[in-house]
Design an enzyme around this catalytic site. Sequence first.
Site, PDB file in Angstrom:
ATOM      1  N   LYS A  81       0.702  -0.896  -0.024  1.00 25.09           N
ATOM      2  CA  LYS A  81       0.355  -0.239   0.156  1.00 25.09           C
ATOM      3  C   LYS A  81       0.769   0.829   0.026  1.00 25.09           C
ATOM      4  CE  LYS A  81      -3.907   1.781   2.566  1.00 25.09           C
ATOM      5  NZ  LYS A  81      -4.571   1.710   4.065  1.00 25.09           N
ATOM      6  N   SER A 156      -9.375   2.416   2.915  1.00 25.42           N
ATOM      7  CA  SER A 156      -8.454   3.248   2.434  1.00 25.42           C
ATOM      8  C   SER A 156      -7.076   2.360   1.544  1.00 25.42           C
ATOM      9  CB  SER A 156      -7.416   4.715   2.707  1.00 25.42           C
ATOM     10  OG  SER A 156      -7.299   3.640   4.230  1.00 25.42           O
ATOM     11  N   SER A 180     -10.010  -0.062   7.034  1.00 21.36           N
ATOM     12  CA  SER A 180      -9.478   0.252   5.692  1.00 21.36           C
ATOM     13  C   SER A 180      -8.071  -0.702   5.146  1.00 21.36           C
ATOM     14  CB  SER A 180      -8.300   0.802   5.660  1.00 21.36           C
ATOM     15  OG  SER A 180      -8.701   2.529   6.345  1.00 21.36           O
TER      16      SER A 180
END
Length: 473
Positions: A81, A156, A180
């Site tokens: 990420k 996210s 997330s």
Amino acid sequence: MDELHHISAADALRAFRSRQLSPVELTEAVIARAERTEPVVNALCHRFFDEALRQAKRAERRYAGQDGPPRPLEGLPTVVKEDEPVTGHPWTQGSLRYRDVVAGHTSLFVRRLLDAGVIVHARSTASEFASAAFTHSALWGVTRNPWNPEFSPGGSSGGSGAALAAGSTVLATGSDTAGSIRVPASFSGVVGFKPPHGRVPVDPPYHLDTYVHSGVLARTVADVALMQNVVAGPHPGDVGSLRPRHVLPDPAELGRDLRGMRIALSEDLGDWAVDPEVRRNTREFGERLRAAGARVEEVALPVPRAQVLRAAAIHFHHGFGAAVAADGRKPGAPLTPYAQAFARWAAEGAAGAGVLDGFAIESDLYRPVGELLERFDALVCPTAATRGLVAGEDYLDHGPEVDGERLGHYLESLLALPFNIMNRCPVLAVPSGVADNGVPTGVQIVGRPFDDTTPFRVGAAVEQRPHWPEVGT
């Protein structure tokens, strides 16, 4: 071999060791899949394909008995990420104002994965500053759900979830401050783990924020366990990291027998609006647990969403939200509207309350869950209440419509959020089914504080692998 890109990490490692598969072949398959799917999905913001192939050749030599023995995750293509720093990689955090920043260090969490032999062939998209439960930004555009591109894969860590579902990676990382990891796992039909706070080291200063967790996603429970055993354990850079190191057993050795286990099932945590299809799939998950021998009891559990949102707003206003607001006041490109709205929501929701006021609410929220977990081995509930969030939608002044109710904020649709408040509880997010719009649904398996093994035992016992979407082909 036509679907090599969707092989599990555990199967790939066995094939590497037996020399039936080469890390080069797997990396080539994943890269080819990414090149087919990315025009639709847009999950990868930085690509390192040439370097990945060079690393795959080095991994191949290790499996051939050269250059040292293979490490625990040797040769597995992994997306990281983009909010995690990696030395020499861009570190934009999804923000236009940081588009030219290059990381000068590697996070504690990612360093463990690199030392275990993963191949970072790409970085995955995230919302700006990881501040939303959907994934799009002015910098990277809209990331779409491989199951139905009209919808978001969640956020996210949406790029990680979407890449796994699309087959453009084998493993992925995420971070989880309000769901997330677990929300993208739900909407993408994959598996994600929010460890108890302190199980996995986090970089300062957020290592002291108890809502914040670094964690992992994959397509199977066993693959998540493989990764978790690599990243867990104390670190001198994180005073809150837990001793001793917790090692999960191999899920393949746990069997599919849950006899003697008591599991509480809640469809709505008391008063959360939940889509009928999400409820149906949650009940069907309960039936799978019963078929595995567990004693499953539907429970009335009061976790009031208004109190959850109040506690979260207070917490964010005095930390993460304040940091986003401060960034917005600096010179440079404007923040995305949703990042600005997140900071405003936290300030308005806190309404002058102090940190101790938030602690009091958090304590009240946990008590009924704590009492429940004295009687049950685990709690199962939906991860998200809705059948999906629309791709590209900012949800600035409203949330999605759920079971006939227009929510005031999209956070009201995230049953993941309470367990960032109850952050010592380990939570494994697994698929529960697919809604009629083609978007997967998921449940959370919540364990007692610091009992990481039970959620993995439950998840492994009833795991069902989906038929992966064929987007981009």
